[in-house]
Scaffold this active site. Structure first.
Site, PDB file in Angstrom:
ATOM      1  N   ASP A  12      21.229 -10.423   4.005  1.00  0.00           N
ATOM      2  CA  ASP A  12      22.502 -11.126   3.963  1.00  0.00           C
ATOM      3  C   ASP A  12      22.771 -11.490   2.504  1.00  0.00           C
ATOM      4  O   ASP A  12      21.838 -11.566   1.689  1.00  0.00           O
ATOM      5  CB  ASP A  12      22.407 -12.386   4.840  1.00  0.00           C
ATOM      6  N   MET A  13      24.012 -11.750   2.172  1.00  0.00           N
ATOM      7  CA  MET A  13      24.341 -12.047   0.773  1.00  0.00           C
ATOM      8  C   MET A  13      24.544 -13.542   0.528  1.00  0.00           C
ATOM      9  O   MET A  13      23.695 -14.204  -0.045  1.00  0.00           O
ATOM     10  CB  MET A  13      25.573 -11.232   0.358  1.00  0.00           C
ATOM     11  N   ASP A  14      25.678 -14.094   0.998  1.00  0.00           N
ATOM     12  CA  ASP A  14      25.972 -15.503   0.705  1.00  0.00           C
ATOM     13  C   ASP A  14      24.991 -16.422   1.425  1.00  0.00           C
ATOM     14  O   ASP A  14      24.787 -16.318   2.626  1.00  0.00           O
ATOM     15  CB  ASP A  14      27.408 -15.822   1.125  1.00  0.00           C
ATOM     16  N   THR A  46      26.121  -7.866   5.370  1.00  0.00           N
ATOM     17  CA  THR A  46      26.951  -8.997   4.967  1.00  0.00           C
ATOM     18  C   THR A  46      28.228  -9.123   5.785  1.00  0.00           C
ATOM     19  O   THR A  46      28.706  -8.150   6.375  1.00  0.00           O
ATOM     20  CB  THR A  46      27.308  -8.866   3.458  1.00  0.00           C
ATOM     21  N   GLY A  47      28.779 -10.321   5.790  1.00  0.00           N
ATOM     22  CA  GLY A  47      30.093 -10.532   6.366  1.00  0.00           C
ATOM     23  C   GLY A  47      31.207 -10.163   5.406  1.00  0.00           C
ATOM     24  O   GLY A  47      32.368 -10.071   5.789  1.00  0.00           O
ATOM     25  N   LYS A 176      25.622  -7.555  13.061  1.00  0.00           N
ATOM     26  CA  LYS A 176      24.712  -6.977  12.067  1.00  0.00           C
ATOM     27  C   LYS A 176      23.548  -6.226  12.717  1.00  0.00           C
ATOM     28  O   LYS A 176      23.042  -5.261  12.150  1.00  0.00           O
ATOM     29  CB  LYS A 176      24.182  -8.070  11.131  1.00  0.00           C
ATOM     30  N   ASP A 199      20.962 -16.631   6.921  1.00  0.00           N
ATOM     31  CA  ASP A 199      21.057 -18.091   6.977  1.00  0.00           C
ATOM     32  C   ASP A 199      22.053 -18.607   8.010  1.00  0.00           C
ATOM     33  O   ASP A 199      22.097 -19.798   8.272  1.00  0.00           O
ATOM     34  CB  ASP A 199      21.443 -18.654   5.603  1.00  0.00           C
ATOM     35  N   SER A 200      22.886 -17.717   8.593  1.00  0.00           N
ATOM     36  CA  SER A 200      23.961 -18.189   9.463  1.00  0.00           C
ATOM     37  C   SER A 200      23.967 -17.465  10.800  1.00  0.00           C
ATOM     38  O   SER A 200      23.188 -16.537  11.018  1.00  0.00           O
ATOM     39  CB  SER A 200      25.317 -18.003   8.762  1.00  0.00           C
TER      40      SER A 200
END
Length: 249
Positions: A12-14, A46-47, A176, A199-200
């Site tokens: 994941d990125m953010d 990523t989103g 994902k 993280d989410s």
């Protein structure tokens, strides 16, 4: 070359790869490159839209597949689209009407650009747009819950979030985990050979589906509970811990 248990690192990125300044630290970059040198595939999951993810992939020198917009797009290489799944325009209309009714900030990813409350359609029919994802943002917990209930009543939607204050909506079954499963087919590896870090709630499905699901120290509590492992936060090089202690061993 050493035969390793894990062959793909899905990031994941953010809130995960990026620190709170939206940067990849030198230490994290160094360890990602070490993993790649050892033959580990590294995939952004990523989103974000591809255009927003791509500069970070280039920074890391990635040529591997990529999962963007929470799985609505899977890329065979950073610039070669493999699969795209669109939202039904009728559902987008309903979600837009709900956002206006509740008077909350909203956004929508289309293939060609990002729309939001300040930049919505003017003269173009909604059906002519290729929609990928819809989102709401409000710090009002009650309002967000009301929106969630209304979305669940609509049906046909995959509902997650990328922060405790938002809701992100993709077509049902698009997440994902589904995206990384397709990446595994492209790379001819098994989901059990994947390490996924996030993280989410938009990371939850993939964290549950892979060989090693990792939650960042800053992750939402539900994600931590479902993960196999919790590492340091995105501001403390948690990715380094994953690579050093659990992949390159």
């Amino acid at each position: 070359m050493t035969i390793r248990k894990y062959k793909l690192l899905a990031l994941d990125m953010d809130g995960t790869l990026l620190n709170d300044n939206h940067e990849i630290t030198l230490e994290t970059s160094k360890w990602i490159n070490k993993a790649m040198d050892e033959g580990i595939h590294v995939c952004l999951s990523t989103g974000r839209a591809a255009s927003s993810a791509l500069p970070y992939g280039q920074e890391l020198g990635l040529e591997t597949p990529m999962v963007t917009v929470n799985g609505s797009e899977v890329w065979k290489t950073p610039r070669e689209l493999y699969r795209r799944t669109l939202l039904d325009p009728d559902l987008v209309r309903k979600m837009h009407d709900l956002a206006v009714e509740k008077d909350v900030w909203f956004w929508a990813y289309a293939v060609e650009r990002l729309y939001n409350r300040d930049r919505w359609l003017e003269n173009t029919p909604l059906e002519q747009i290729e929609w990928l994802k819809f989102g709401y943002n409000t710090e009002n917990d009650q309002l967000r819950h009301e929106i969630l209930m209304a979305l669940q009543d609509m049906g046909g939607l995959e509902i997650s979030n990328s922060s405790p204050h938002n809701l992100e909506i993709n077509p049902l079954g698009i997440n994902k985990a589904a995206g990384i499963a397709e990446v595994c087919q492209l790379l001819n590896i098994d989901m059990s050979e994947v390490v996924a870090v996030g993280d989410s709630l938009n990371d939850l499905a993939v964290i549950q589906a892979v060989g090693l699901g990792v939650a960042m120290g800053n992750a939402q509590e539900t994600v931590k509970q479902e993960a196999d492992l919790v590492v340091a936060s995105n501001n403390d090089d948690g990715i380094v811990e994953v690579i050093r202690d659990h992949i390159l061993i």
